[in-house]
Design a protein around this motif. Structure first.
Motif, PDB file in Angstrom:
ATOM      1  N   LYS A  66       0.806  -1.223   0.000  1.00 19.91           N
ATOM      2  CA  LYS A  66       0.000   0.000   0.000  1.00 19.91           C
ATOM      3  C   LYS A  66       0.843   1.278   0.000  1.00 19.91           C
ATOM      4  N   ALA A  67       1.780   1.407   0.938  1.00 21.15           N
ATOM      5  CA  ALA A  67       2.516   2.668   1.100  1.00 21.15           C
ATOM      6  C   ALA A  67       3.856   2.686   0.379  1.00 21.15           C
ATOM      7  N   SER A  93       5.893   6.433  14.339  1.00 19.50           N
ATOM      8  CA  SER A  93       6.603   6.866  13.142  1.00 19.50           C
ATOM      9  C   SER A  93       5.864   6.440  11.872  1.00 19.50           C
ATOM     10  N   VAL A  94       5.403   5.200  11.858  1.00 21.60           N
ATOM     11  CA  VAL A  94       4.665   4.686  10.700  1.00 21.60           C
ATOM     12  C   VAL A  94       3.379   5.469  10.500  1.00 21.60           C
ATOM     13  N   THR A  95       2.659   5.727  11.571  1.00 20.62           N
ATOM     14  CA  THR A  95       1.395   6.465  11.476  1.00 20.62           C
ATOM     15  C   THR A  95       1.622   7.858  10.904  1.00 20.62           C
ATOM     16  N   ARG A  99       0.150   8.949   7.266  1.00 20.14           N
ATOM     17  CA  ARG A  99      -0.826  10.052   7.245  1.00 20.14           C
ATOM     18  C   ARG A  99      -0.319  11.235   6.433  1.00 20.14           C
ATOM     19  N   ARG A 100       0.990  11.499   6.470  1.00 15.10           N
ATOM     20  CA  ARG A 100       1.559  12.560   5.595  1.00 15.10           C
ATOM     21  C   ARG A 100       1.373  12.191   4.141  1.00 15.10           C
ATOM     22  N   ARG A 101       1.584  10.930   3.813  1.00 10.13           N
ATOM     23  CA  ARG A 101       1.415  10.464   2.422  1.00 10.13           C
ATOM     24  C   ARG A 101      -0.029  10.604   1.978  1.00 10.13           C
ATOM     25  N   ILE A 102      -0.958  10.252   2.871  1.00 10.05           N
ATOM     26  CA  ILE A 102      -2.382  10.384   2.540  1.00 10.05           C
ATOM     27  C   ILE A 102      -2.752  11.836   2.338  1.00 10.05           C
ATOM     28  N   ALA A 103      -2.227  12.722   3.191  1.00 10.77           N
ATOM     29  CA  ALA A 103      -2.533  14.152   3.100  1.00 10.77           C
ATOM     30  C   ALA A 103      -1.998  14.758   1.795  1.00 10.77           C
ATOM     31  N   THR A 104      -0.804  14.367   1.381  1.00 11.81           N
ATOM     32  CA  THR A 104      -0.255  14.921   0.144  1.00 11.81           C
ATOM     33  C   THR A 104      -0.935  14.347  -1.096  1.00 11.81           C
ATOM     34  N   ALA A 105      -1.492  13.154  -0.975  1.00 11.50           N
ATOM     35  CA  ALA A 105      -2.180  12.543  -2.114  1.00 11.50           C
ATOM     36  C   ALA A 105      -3.589  13.110  -2.294  1.00 11.50           C
ATOM     37  N   SER A 106      -4.127  13.697  -1.248  1.00 16.48           N
ATOM     38  CA  SER A 106      -5.507  14.217  -1.326  1.00 16.48           C
ATOM     39  C   SER A 106      -5.581  15.550  -2.023  1.00 16.48           C
TER      40      SER A 106
END
Length: 106
Positions: A66-67, A93-95, A99-106
């Motif tokens: 996924k990530a 750290s993983v969270t 979450r940063r990856r999800i925020a930048t993808a949105s």
């Protein structure tokens, strides 16, 4: 991104469960070697082993599929279930990373 979020949630649950079970296993080892009673290790050891395997699947699903983490980071996360307290630290750290990856993808 809902797939990544659900994979993250499953990973987080497993990280906490494996972390707690590892601490219980450490206490069981103290009882075994300090008080010569191996019953607790015989019970907790296989349970932790099974849950660690589930943790590995959760981490590989999140990190590799996924990530798409680097291999080095994924190996660190995989090993975290074998070192007391490290699964709790890396879960944070993983969270943050996911979450940063999800925020930048949105």
């Amino acid at each position: 991104m809902i797939d990544v979020e659900s994979a993250l949630n499953f990973y987080r649950v497993m990280a906490y469960i494996v972390g707690v079970m590892l601490l219980v296993l450490c206490a069981a080892m103290v009882v075994k070697y300090g008080f010569d009673n191996g019953t607790m290790v015989a019970v907790v050891g296989p349970i932790h082993g099974f849950l660690y395997m589930v943790y590995l699947v959760a981490a590989i699903n999140l990190g590799l599929i996924k990530a798409r983490w680097s291999v080095g980071y994924l190996l660190l996360v995989l090993i975290a279930g074998t070192i007391p307290f490290l699964s709790f630290v890396l879960e944070r750290s993983v969270t943050e990373r996911v979450r940063r990856r999800i925020a930048t993808a949105s």
